[in-house]
Design an enzyme around this catalytic site. Sequence first.
Site, PDB file in Angstrom:
ATOM      1  N   ASP A 258       6.792   2.077   4.479  1.00 40.25           N
ATOM      2  CA  ASP A 258       7.044   1.577   5.824  1.00 40.25           C
ATOM      3  C   ASP A 258       8.500   1.183   6.022  1.00 40.25           C
ATOM      4  O   ASP A 258       9.081   0.453   5.207  1.00 40.25           O
ATOM      5  CB  ASP A 258       6.143   0.356   6.084  1.00 40.25           C
ATOM      6  N   GLU A 295       9.143   6.204   6.077  1.00 40.97           N
ATOM      7  CA  GLU A 295       9.360   6.033   7.517  1.00 40.97           C
ATOM      8  C   GLU A 295      10.773   5.495   7.674  1.00 40.97           C
ATOM      9  O   GLU A 295      11.105   4.449   7.132  1.00 40.97           O
ATOM     10  CB  GLU A 295       8.369   5.050   8.132  1.00 40.97           C
TER      11      GLU A 295
END
Length: 589
Positions: A258, A295
């Site tokens: 993330d 990401e």
Amino acid sequence: MTLVNTGPGRFDVWAPEAHSVILQANGRQYPMLKKETAPGSEGWWTAPDAPGEGEVDYGYLLDGDGHPLPDPRSRRLPAGVHELSRTFDPAAYSWQDAGWRGKDLQGSVIYELHVGTFTPEGTLDAAAGKLGYLVDLGVDFVELLPVNGFNGTHNWGYDGVQWYAVHEGYGGPEAYQRFVDAAHAAGLGVIQDVVYNHLGPSGNYLPKFGPYLKQGDANTWGDSVNLDGPGSDVVREYILDNLALWLRDYHVDGLRLDAVHALRDERAVHILEEFGALGDAISAETGLPKTLIAESDLNNPRLIYPRDANGYGLDGQWSDDFHHAVHVNVSGETTGYYGDFQSLAVLAKVLKDGFLHDGSYSSFRGRHHGRPINAALAHPAALVVCNQNHDQIGNRATGDRLSQSLSYGQLAVAAVLTLTSPFTPMLFMGEEFAASTPWQFFTSHPEPELGKATAEGRIKEFERMGWDPAVVPDPQDPETFRRSKLDWNEATGGDHARLLELYRALTALRREHPELAGLGFGETDVTFDDDAGWLRFRRGSIEVLLNFSDAKLRLDDVSGSVLLATDEGTGLDGEALALAPWSAAILKS
């Protein structure tokens, strides 16, 4: 305090700033002793007389504090993130996946889901019951949003505070092992979404143990994780051990990392490079591919370049530019960060180059952004793309999906673009059957003040952007969570079933024609007409033609056989193709 030099203990804990540590285990107290350690890892404590086997509920009393804190490396938290840890031995599970050979990213399709809203039950065992559906859909990987320990009963998962635990409401760690085993038996790989850039607001006891965070150095979500300050050797080890836990103990095939742009690390060897090296080492050790996908908001291809080319050696990264280009061209929405993406010329550039912003000016950021991808160092499959995902839906004011405002034809065009693109497609749960249920931002903080602050902050955020606060759902309202669950009855009728069949046909076509996913950068030919509203691109012998307008179009110089058409009004007429409004066709020459 006496120093002891022993091997790793079952309940060893790092607490470098504590003057005394007591282990409370099954109702008894065991004073802990400091261990001799190598420079940079000082501050470990051990309890030589602690229970050596059996299931134990335990916690730590720091400097005489009367409330025992859970273990930072808790494997189970049966009573929640504020209460005692419980031991869990992952090696006790009898795995049945010895014949599993793994999956490579190239040529695959990913399906992103949230365990709590994917099924009515919201558990890992219930999700395992839908694996046959996913096999029929034609996906290769199931990507789970974060499952680590968080406070409350339901949450997106990005407020986690216990990175080693699996949320008990989902079934805990044994259910997680059963899910991965069942996925492998069905021929599906598992990617786990992990968050190493921040911790949630409730139940984060790490700062009481040691310098896990850098106070006063905040990112978007709170204090940054200490990756390069004093004590960061042990913090990095804590993160790397967690990465290894998923890939080894839980047989996970990959991790989605993330928001890596929020990992603030000034060391010469960035922690992302260490992630890549560890992933490769575990892949070599197990003989199975282990996929790490970042990401990132940076449009920096260094993430996916090999380490011997001064890259980080990750296997993939998300490309938001693809999402934005598709979203704008099918929806017409051009507010905020969508402003730079309002033309088919932009979509054409993204299809060819991977990024729009590869050093160009970003009006949303007010500066130039990104850098070009070196085709010799990266493959298009390393870019994971989508037309919807949890962020792009859930971070809208009302959590509305494309299916709540677009026609079947527009959804079909988005599907064709995503599943025939040169990149690795990712679907968000329910997208494939045009789910009408929203996917909204939901929390369940038990603390009234935190819950109130979360709800008010959410409303104020969108009020500043001009939204009526009355339409912004209260994340603390249990109905917001219930509203976000998929309604599986929708998938069997009308345009829902029609779109589902299209998605199945597209995944099958992608498998049958490897050139769609196999060719590199520089091997995608794109032509378009912004005024007329059409775009066509070719990958090898496969050509994709799309009509983004409300008018029927006739495209000349078309040859080959039609593999797929999204509308009955679309078809060949000699050397021309008639494209119905908002439709697409795929041809093989």
